[in-house]
Each structure stands twice: as structure tokens, then as C-alpha cells.
Design a protein around this motif. Structure first.
Motif, PDB file in Angstrom:
ATOM      1  N   GLY A  80       0.788  -1.229   0.000  1.00 22.00           N
ATOM      2  CA  GLY A  80       0.000   0.000   0.000  1.00 22.00           C
ATOM      3  C   GLY A  80       0.816   1.273   0.000  1.00 22.00           C
ATOM      4  O   GLY A  80       0.262   2.368   0.078  1.00 22.00           O
ATOM      5  N   ASP A  81       2.144   1.135  -0.055  1.00 21.60           N
ATOM      6  CA  ASP A  81       2.989   2.340  -0.096  1.00 21.60           C
ATOM      7  C   ASP A  81       3.963   2.244  -1.279  1.00 21.60           C
ATOM      8  O   ASP A  81       5.092   2.699  -1.184  1.00 21.60           O
ATOM      9  CB  ASP A  81       3.749   2.513   1.226  1.00 21.60           C
ATOM     10  CG  ASP A  81       4.701   1.350   1.504  1.00 21.60           C
ATOM     11  OD1 ASP A  81       4.570   0.302   0.831  1.00 21.60           O
ATOM     12  OD2 ASP A  81       5.584   1.495   2.371  1.00 21.60           O
TER      13      ASP A  81
ATOM     14  N   TYR B  38       7.095   0.631   7.356  1.00 25.25           N
ATOM     15  CA  TYR B  38       6.508   1.860   6.801  1.00 25.25           C
ATOM     16  C   TYR B  38       7.293   3.061   7.317  1.00 25.25           C
ATOM     17  O   TYR B  38       7.583   3.142   8.515  1.00 25.25           O
ATOM     18  CB  TYR B  38       5.038   1.967   7.198  1.00 25.25           C
ATOM     19  CG  TYR B  38       4.165   0.912   6.554  1.00 25.25           C
ATOM     20  CD1 TYR B  38       3.626   1.111   5.295  1.00 25.25           C
ATOM     21  CD2 TYR B  38       3.904  -0.300   7.206  1.00 25.25           C
ATOM     22  CE1 TYR B  38       2.836   0.148   4.693  1.00 25.25           C
ATOM     23  CE2 TYR B  38       3.113  -1.271   6.614  1.00 25.25           C
ATOM     24  CZ  TYR B  38       2.584  -1.041   5.357  1.00 25.25           C
ATOM     25  OH  TYR B  38       1.808  -2.003   4.757  1.00 25.25           O
TER      26      TYR B  38
ATOM     27  N   THR C  20      -2.778   5.267   6.866  1.00 23.27           N
ATOM     28  CA  THR C  20      -3.522   4.008   6.763  1.00 23.27           C
ATOM     29  C   THR C  20      -3.231   3.423   5.394  1.00 23.27           C
ATOM     30  O   THR C  20      -3.459   4.076   4.377  1.00 23.27           O
ATOM     31  CB  THR C  20      -5.033   4.253   6.957  1.00 23.27           C
ATOM     32  OG1 THR C  20      -5.205   4.887   8.222  1.00 23.27           O
ATOM     33  CG2 THR C  20      -5.817   2.961   6.950  1.00 23.27           C
ATOM     34  N   TYR C  21      -2.717   2.221   5.380  1.00 24.95           N
ATOM     35  CA  TYR C  21      -2.283   1.601   4.129  1.00 24.95           C
ATOM     36  C   TYR C  21      -3.175   0.399   3.782  1.00 24.95           C
ATOM     37  O   TYR C  21      -3.481  -0.417   4.656  1.00 24.95           O
ATOM     38  CB  TYR C  21      -0.830   1.144   4.250  1.00 24.95           C
ATOM     39  CG  TYR C  21       0.134   2.290   4.473  1.00 24.95           C
ATOM     40  CD1 TYR C  21       0.637   3.011   3.399  1.00 24.95           C
ATOM     41  CD2 TYR C  21       0.504   2.666   5.765  1.00 24.95           C
ATOM     42  CE1 TYR C  21       1.500   4.077   3.603  1.00 24.95           C
ATOM     43  CE2 TYR C  21       1.377   3.720   5.979  1.00 24.95           C
ATOM     44  CZ  TYR C  21       1.868   4.432   4.895  1.00 24.95           C
ATOM     45  OH  TYR C  21       2.719   5.484   5.097  1.00 24.95           O
TER      46      TYR C  21
ATOM     47  N   VAL D  91      -3.354  -2.976   2.263  1.00 27.85           N
ATOM     48  CA  VAL D  91      -2.447  -4.071   1.898  1.00 27.85           C
ATOM     49  C   VAL D  91      -3.231  -5.070   1.045  1.00 27.85           C
ATOM     50  O   VAL D  91      -4.317  -5.514   1.431  1.00 27.85           O
ATOM     51  CB  VAL D  91      -1.882  -4.760   3.160  1.00 27.85           C
ATOM     52  CG1 VAL D  91      -0.991  -5.927   2.791  1.00 27.85           C
ATOM     53  CG2 VAL D  91      -1.120  -3.759   4.006  1.00 27.85           C
TER      54      VAL D  91
ATOM     55  N   THR E 197      -6.199  -3.392   5.988  1.00 26.72           N
ATOM     56  CA  THR E 197      -5.654  -2.046   6.163  1.00 26.72           C
ATOM     57  C   THR E 197      -4.780  -2.011   7.417  1.00 26.72           C
ATOM     58  O   THR E 197      -5.149  -2.580   8.445  1.00 26.72           O
ATOM     59  CB  THR E 197      -6.768  -0.981   6.275  1.00 26.72           C
ATOM     60  OG1 THR E 197      -7.749  -1.453   7.174  1.00 26.72           O
ATOM     61  CG2 THR E 197      -7.387  -0.673   4.946  1.00 26.72           C
TER      62      THR E 197
ATOM     63  N   THR F  36      -2.821   0.497   9.972  1.00 24.93           N
ATOM     64  CA  THR F  36      -2.679   1.893  10.428  1.00 24.93           C
ATOM     65  C   THR F  36      -1.306   2.042  11.076  1.00 24.93           C
ATOM     66  O   THR F  36      -0.956   1.287  11.994  1.00 24.93           O
ATOM     67  CB  THR F  36      -3.796   2.258  11.416  1.00 24.93           C
ATOM     68  OG1 THR F  36      -5.040   1.971  10.778  1.00 24.93           O
ATOM     69  CG2 THR F  36      -3.755   3.726  11.793  1.00 24.93           C
TER      70      THR F  36
ATOM     71  N   GLU G  65       4.537  13.633  -0.460  1.00 16.51           N
ATOM     72  CA  GLU G  65       4.632  12.595   0.568  1.00 16.51           C
ATOM     73  C   GLU G  65       5.286  13.142   1.827  1.00 16.51           C
ATOM     74  O   GLU G  65       6.298  13.852   1.749  1.00 16.51           O
ATOM     75  CB  GLU G  65       5.450  11.416   0.029  1.00 16.51           C
ATOM     76  CG  GLU G  65       4.614  10.147  -0.127  1.00 16.51           C
ATOM     77  CD  GLU G  65       5.442   8.964  -0.493  1.00 16.51           C
ATOM     78  OE1 GLU G  65       5.960   8.316   0.416  1.00 16.51           O
ATOM     79  OE2 GLU G  65       5.577   8.711  -1.707  1.00 16.51           O
TER      80      GLU G  65
ATOM     81  N   GLN H  60      -3.300   6.652  -1.663  1.00 12.33           N
ATOM     82  CA  GLN H  60      -4.592   6.426  -0.993  1.00 12.33           C
ATOM     83  C   GLN H  60      -5.739   6.970  -1.845  1.00 12.33           C
ATOM     84  O   GLN H  60      -6.792   6.344  -1.932  1.00 12.33           O
ATOM     85  CB  GLN H  60      -4.611   7.110   0.386  1.00 12.33           C
ATOM     86  CG  GLN H  60      -3.454   6.776   1.292  1.00 12.33           C
ATOM     87  CD  GLN H  60      -3.475   5.323   1.745  1.00 12.33           C
ATOM     88  OE1 GLN H  60      -4.511   4.661   1.712  1.00 12.33           O
ATOM     89  NE2 GLN H  60      -2.334   4.812   2.142  1.00 12.33           N
TER      90      GLN H  60
ATOM     91  N   ASP I 186      -6.214   4.552  -4.668  1.00 13.10           N
ATOM     92  CA  ASP I 186      -6.928   3.352  -4.236  1.00 13.10           C
ATOM     93  C   ASP I 186      -8.402   3.637  -3.974  1.00 13.10           C
ATOM     94  O   ASP I 186      -9.259   2.791  -4.214  1.00 13.10           O
ATOM     95  CB  ASP I 186      -6.271   2.756  -2.986  1.00 13.10           C
ATOM     96  CG  ASP I 186      -4.969   2.046  -3.317  1.00 13.10           C
ATOM     97  OD1 ASP I 186      -4.667   1.874  -4.528  1.00 13.10           O
ATOM     98  OD2 ASP I 186      -4.230   1.670  -2.373  1.00 13.10           O
TER      99      ASP I 186
END
Lengths: 240, 181
Positions: free
Chosen positions: A167-168, A190, A195-196, A198, A228, A230, B32, B78, B81
Motif C-alpha cells: 500500500g505504499d 513503513y 492508513t495503508y 495491503v 488495512t 494503520t 509525501e 490512498q 486506491d
């Protein structure tokens, strides 16, 4: 001389004809023993087995041609009153063509699902930036299934492959399922709080064994799992 | 319809190279690690929904500022997504038109996210060649863009489109709560 050979070969030809018409349907088939195929469709394992020619064949028995009209004459029995003699005739006998259905085909199809599971990670609540988060998934390292399909034993063996998207923008491909702490096979650190989402793609592929022959399963199965994480920052504070 | 989509152009238009438009898009880019990143993400997610509403009414006559805002904010993972899961069966056609238009006007450096979004829609409606063409544009823009790599893997495995849509649907509320909660 030629006529003699033909005459001698007649029983042989008859024998061949008998053999041809009395042999079971499998003799005509593509799958004389059994054809087994394992492939994937709509994210499921499909196991198909087939015995026989593939389609029901209906063959007509050979038509027996009627013999030439037979006319029999019987001499009249002596009787006190002389009767005119009767010329009797019989209807010629002809065998009706019987249709013989040879349905020596067997086929079946089974569907199997592969296991799927959710993503697990530690720490579950508010992971810290710059501290590794441990990930794992609760699926077996090896999926094996033995099925009996129309009397044929088929062993299907699949292995999973995992593609993690943390997610990053980070990704990781592995064949390990990971495990909770202290195992650290799959970890991700991270660097920024947030909040990612995955995403895990699990790809199953492998082979199947039938009658000792190993063949690859056509296609592959892909399952997805999402979670997700956090992540909060952990500021450094110096105390006395 | 399918034939129409096969011949569909997704190449960039003149607006993509317009200096003023490029500057406008860049002004909305999410940096970022910035302290107000969550606000930017919320703005970005809201901008996607607003722009979809505008497209429903005015098609590609939507305001350039809103278009630039969405393109800029999509640089955040984000927001991207969130955008990935923001359409449904009813709004599919509208989002299809919107992502296609945005893909054509996206300046260099901002193509990859929107190309991935368009590729996912193309894959869901069964136009695999178009989906790959969109991914090719994404790769050309950012060769190591992670979603492009992931989508290539997904498309290559022949993952059912319905399963892909189900994944998006599962992901969307989690991403939304991550942005707005």
C-alpha cells in the motif's frame, strides 16, 4: 486357383467382420483407458475424466438382404377325394435391421476450491513507523487433493505463490506464507504514518498425477485478500 | 460497443502538453510526508466524486481546475486506491468516460495512476487489449509504478473480472475509512 484362395479366405473375412462388429466401443475411442484433464476455470479447479469415444455412437446392424423368393412344392397327400394340388409359397424372411446403441462412454466433472484466508499482521493495533510489521497468511504451503472420478484416481497438487502490495508502492513476491512473531519471514517497514491498504494476491498452480503420469494443471487460480494497516509515528523523546 | 472500444484512442491530447494546465496539475500534487497529507487525501477523494458528478452532467466540459485537481491528487496512493473502488455497475459508463478523458489530458508524470484506473475498468468490461494498452502508457510514464506491475500480473493470470471487481469492492470501504475516519 484364384477361386480357391477366395473360398479359403472366406472364413477369415467372416472372422474379421465378426471381430469388428463385436469389439466394444472403446476400441473406437480416443480414450481407450481414460482421459483425465485438470484445468482452472472461474478460479476453481476443474477435474474432468472421460472414458470412451467421446460421443454415443449408434450403429445399425447390417441389413440382411432377403433371399430370392423361395417357392416350395409339396406333393399332395393321397386323399380319398382328390384335391387339386396347391402350389404353396412362403413369404421370404428378412431380418429387421436392429439399431445397436453402443454407449460405453463415461464422463464426469468435479470442481474443487482452493483454500483462501485473510491477511494477519503484528502489531494489530497502530504499528509504528520505521518498525517492521510482520505479515502472514493462514493457508497451507501445499494443497493436495485426491479424487476418484469414474473410477480413476487423480492426485492434484498445487503450491501457492504470494504477491504482497503493502500500500505504499512496495511489493514483495514470495512462496512463503509467513508466520507470527518471532518468525519474520514477511515484514514491511513503513516510513510514513497513515492508513495503508495491503493487497495480497495468492496464485495457485501445480500439477496432477494420473496413472503415474504427472502433467501440469492448465491455468492458475488467483485469490485476493485485502487488509488495512494503520501506522502511527513514534517520536523519539529523550528523558533523564 | 466492443468494436468501438477496440478502436478507442487513449493517446494524449494537446491539453496534456499545455504549460498552464501542467502547472495547475502540479499545484495539486500530494507531497509525501507533508503534515497536512490527510487533508489532501480527503480533498482528493472528494474531488474524484465531484468530478464524476460533473462528468455525468457535462461530460468532458467539466472545469479544468477540477480535472487538474483529480490528476494531481491521484499522485497519492490512498486517493488512487479510493478512486479504484469508487465506481459501481450503475456508474461504470460515466467513470469509463471520465478516466479515459483524464488519461488523454494527463501531463507527463501524472499518467500512471489514471492509466491504471482506466486499465482496471477495461479489464472488468472484458477489453483486455485496451487494458494492456493503458498499462503500456502507465509503464511509459513511470516504469516502476507498483500498481502497473500488480495489474500486469493480475491480467496475465486471467483472473476473472468479477473476482477483480469483488476485490475492489472489498478494498474500497477500508481505504475510505483510512482517509475519512
Amino acid at each position: 486357383m484364384g477361386a480357391l484362395i477366395v473360398a479359403r479366405m472366406k472364413p477369415l473375412i467372416a472372422l474379421i467382420l465378426i471381430a469388428v462388429f463385436t469389439t466394444p466401443a472403446s476400441a473406437f475411442a480416443d480414450c481407450s483407458d481414460a482421459c483425465v484433464d485438470v484445468y482452472t476455470k472461474d478460479n476453481q479447479i476443474i477435474i474432468e475424466a472421460h472414458k470412451g469415444s467421446g460421443s454415443t455412437t449408434t450403429r445399425k446392424a447390417p441389413v440382411v438382404q432377403p433371399s430370392p423368393t423361395a417357392t416350395l412344392w409339396f406333393p399332395p397327400k393321397p386323399s380319398p377325394t382328390p384335391r387339386p394340388y396347391v402350389k404353396r409359397s412362403y413369404k421370404p424372411r428378412s431380418a429387421k435391421a436392429k439399431s445397436v446403441t453402443q454407449s460405453a462412454n463415461l464422463s464426469d466433472r468435479l470442481t474443487k476450491l482452493v483454500p483462501s484466508a485473510g491477511i494477519a499482521f503484528q502489531p494489530e493495533f497502530e504499528a509504528l513507523t520505521n518498525v517492521p510489521v510482520i505479515f502472514w497468511i493462514d493457508v497451507p504451503q501445499f494443497f493436495q487433493s485426491r479424487v476418484n472420478i469414474i473410477g480413476e484416481i487423480v492426485d492434484v497438487a498445487l503450491r501457492p505463490g504470494f504477491i504482497w502490495s503493502f500500500g505504499d508502492h512496495s511489493m514483495w513476491a514470495t512462496t512463503h506464507t509467513g508466520a507470527p512473531y518471532p518468525n519474520q519471514t514477511i515484514t514491511h517497514t513503513y516510513s510514513k504514518p497513515g492508513t495503508y491498504a495491503v493487497l495480497l494476491l495468492t496464485t495457485w498452480n501445480g500439477s496432477f498425477t494420473h496413472n503415474g503420469a504427472v502433467r501440469a494443471v492448465t491455468g492458475e487460480i488467483v485469490n485476493s485478500s485485502v487488509a488495512t494497516v494503520t501506522v502511527v509515528s513514534a517520536p523519539t523523546r529523550f528523558t533523564k | 460497443m466492443r468494436t468501438e472500444k477496440e478502436a478507442l484512442s487513449i493517446t494524449s491530447t494537446a491539453q496534456a502538453t499545455d504549460a498552464k494546465f501542467i502547472a495547475l496539475v502540479s499545484s495539486f500534487a500530494v507531497i509525501e510526508g507533508s503534515p497536512d497529507i490527510n487533508d489532501r487525501q480527503q480533498e482528493g477523494a472528494t474531488a474524484v466524486i465531484d468530478l464524476a458528478g460533473e462528468f455525468e452532467k457535462f461530460a468532458d466540459s467539466a472545469s479544468p481546475e477540477n480535472i487538474a485537481k483529480v490528476l494531481g491528487r491521484l499522485s497519492d496512493i490512498q486517493v488512487r486506491d479510493f478512486a479504484l473502488g469508487s465506481h459501481n455497475a450503475a456508474s461504470f459508463e460515466n467513470y469509463w468516460g471520465m478516466w479515459r478523458y483524464l488519461l488523454q489530458v494527463a501531463p507527463v508524470g501524472y499518467v500512471a495512476p489514471v492509466a491504471c484506473l482506466f486499465a482496471s475498468l477495461a479489464y472488468e468490461c472484458g477489453d483486455i487489449p485496451l487494458a494492456y494498452r493503458a498499462l503500456d502508457r502507465a509503464t511509459l510514464d513511470q516504469p516502476a509504478y507498483s500498481l502497473t506491475i500488480l495489474l500486469r500480473r493480475v491480467f496475465g493470470s486471467g483472473w476473472p473480472a468479477a473476482a477483480f471487481a469483488a476485490m475492489r469492492t472489498e478494498l474500497h470501504p477500508k481505504v475510505s475509512s483510512g482517509i475519512f475516519d
